[in-house]
Design an enzyme around this catalytic site. Structure first.
Site, short mmCIF file in Angstrom:
data_model
loop_
_atom_site.label_atom_id
_atom_site.label_comp_id
_atom_site.label_asym_id
_atom_site.label_seq_id
_atom_site.Cartn_x
_atom_site.Cartn_y
_atom_site.Cartn_z
N HIS A 14 0.82 -1.22 0.00
CA HIS A 14 0.00 0.00 0.00
C HIS A 14 0.85 1.27 0.00
O HIS A 14 0.32 2.37 -0.19
CB HIS A 14 -0.98 0.01 1.19
CG HIS A 14 -0.38 0.37 2.50
ND1 HIS A 14 -0.04 -0.56 3.45
CD2 HIS A 14 -0.07 1.57 3.03
CE1 HIS A 14 0.45 0.06 4.52
NE2 HIS A 14 0.45 1.35 4.28
N ASP A 43 -0.40 -7.52 1.59
CA ASP A 43 0.17 -6.17 1.64
C ASP A 43 1.70 -6.27 1.76
O ASP A 43 2.29 -6.03 2.81
CB ASP A 43 -0.43 -5.41 2.83
CG ASP A 43 -0.10 -3.92 2.78
OD1 ASP A 43 0.42 -3.45 1.75
OD2 ASP A 43 -0.36 -3.23 3.79
N GLY A 84 2.83 6.77 8.99
CA GLY A 84 4.17 7.00 8.50
C GLY A 84 5.11 5.84 8.77
O GLY A 84 6.24 5.83 8.28
N SER A 101 4.25 2.59 8.12
CA SER A 101 3.89 1.48 7.24
C SER A 101 5.09 0.88 6.54
O SER A 101 6.01 1.58 6.13
CB SER A 101 2.91 1.96 6.15
OG SER A 101 1.65 2.23 6.68
N GLY A 102 5.07 -0.44 6.37
CA GLY A 102 6.10 -1.12 5.60
C GLY A 102 7.29 -1.57 6.40
O GLY A 102 8.13 -2.33 5.90
#
Length: 255
Positions: free
Chosen positions: A62, A106, A200, A202-203
Site C-alpha cells: 500500500h 500487503d 508514517g 507502514s512497511g
C-alpha cells in the site's frame, strides 16, 4: 474503520528489534541500532522498509512505490546531516497480489538503483526461517519515523521504538469484525491503549523473539486503540518463497 492504507492509511505501523519503548508517547532509538531500516518517501508520503539484500528492500504494497520514490538507508535523524546516509532511486518494484479492498497480501519488493554499501549503520535483516504463528502475548518490537501522538499527523524526525505484545489471530479477528483477518496477517495489541506504531510507519519490520516476522500494514483510524489491534503482513513460507523467486529471476536476468 480501517486505516493506514490509502488516505485513511496515514496511520500505518512499523517494527524492529531492541529495547521496548513507545512510538506513541515515544522514545528515541539509539542511533543506527536498527541498521536494516529503510526510509521511503513518495511525493511526501512516508513509509518504512527493511533491507533484506544489498539491493533489495521489503515494504508494504500500500506504500505504492514508484519511479519518484526515494529510499534512504543509514538514517537516524531525517533533518540532520549524517555521513552514513545512503540515498537510492527505485530500479523496479514488485507487488504481490495486493487486494485494496481486503488489504490482503500487503507486501512489496523494491530493487534499489545500486547495491548498498554495508557498514555499522547499514546492514541486512535476515528473512525468517520459521513460519509458525507467533504465540499470543509474545513481545515484539518495531521502530519508525511516523506519528508520535494520537490524532496527530506530525511525523517524527528521529527513529523511535515501540514494544508490543502479539495477539492471536483468533482474538484479533473477533476484534476486527466485520473486517477479515486472513492467515496472511498477524496482530499486536497494547491493552492499555498507550503504545502503538502509527501513521508514517507502514512497511517497516515487526520483530518477535529476534526474528523478522511481519510488515506493518494497517490499524484503526486513531492509533493505540485498545479495541482495535494493529495488523501486519505475516511472513509466511509462501511469501518467503515468492521473495526468493522474484529476486532470483531478476538476478538471473541481469546475468
Amino acid at each position: 474503520m480501517l486505516c493506514w492504507i490509502s488516505t485513511c492509511l496515514l496511520a500505518s505501523l512499523l517494527l524492529p528489534n531492541g529495547e521496548c519503548s513507545d512510538i506513541i508517547g515515544g522514545q528515541e532509538a539509539a542511533p543506527h541500532s536498527r541498521p536494516y531500516m529503510a526510509l521511503l518517501n513518495t511525493n511526501g508520503y512516508r513509509c518504512a522498509g527493511t533491507l533484506i539484500k544489498a539491493d533489495w528492500v521489503l515494504t508494504a504494497a500500500h506504500c505504492k512505490v514508484n519511479s519518484s520514490t526515494t529510499i534512504k538507508l543509514g538514517v537516524h535523524s531525517i533533518k540532520a546531516e549524517d555521513t552514513y546516509v545512503q540515498k537510492f532511486k527505485v530500479l523496479r518494484s514488485i507487488r504481490h497480489n495486493y487486494d485494496e479492498n481486503t488489504l490482503d497480501n500487503d507486501i512489496e519488493l523494491v530493487q534499489l538503483s545500486r547495491k548498498a554499501k554495508r557498514n555499522k549503520a547499514v546492514k541486512i535483516l535476515p528473512l525468517p526461517k520459521k513460519f509458525n504463528d507467533v504465540k499470543d502475548g509474545t513481545l515484539c518490537n518495531t521502530a519508525g519515523w511516523g506519528t508520535t501522538q494520537k490524532n496527530n499527523t506530525q511525523l517524527s524526525d528521529k527513529l523511535l521504538e515501540v514494544c508490543l505484545p502479539a495477539l492471536s489471530r483468533e482474538k484479533c479477528a473477533a476484534m476486527w469484525q466485520p473486517y477479515q483477518i486472513t492467515p496472511n496477517m498477524m496482530c499486536t495489541l497494547d491493552a492499555s491503549g498507550k503504545k502503538d506504531a502509527c501513521g508514517g510507519d507502514s512497511g517497516g519490520p515487526l520483530i518477535c523473539e529476534k526474528m523478522f516476522r511481519g510488515i506493518v500494514s494497517f490499524g484503526p483510524v486513531t492509533c493505540a486503540n485498545p479495541e482495535r489491534p494493529g495488523v501486519y503482513t505475516f511472513l509466511t513460507k509462501d511469501y518467503i518463497k515468492w521473495i526468493k523467486n522474484e529476486i532470483n529471476k531478476k538476478t538471473n536476468a541481469i546475468n
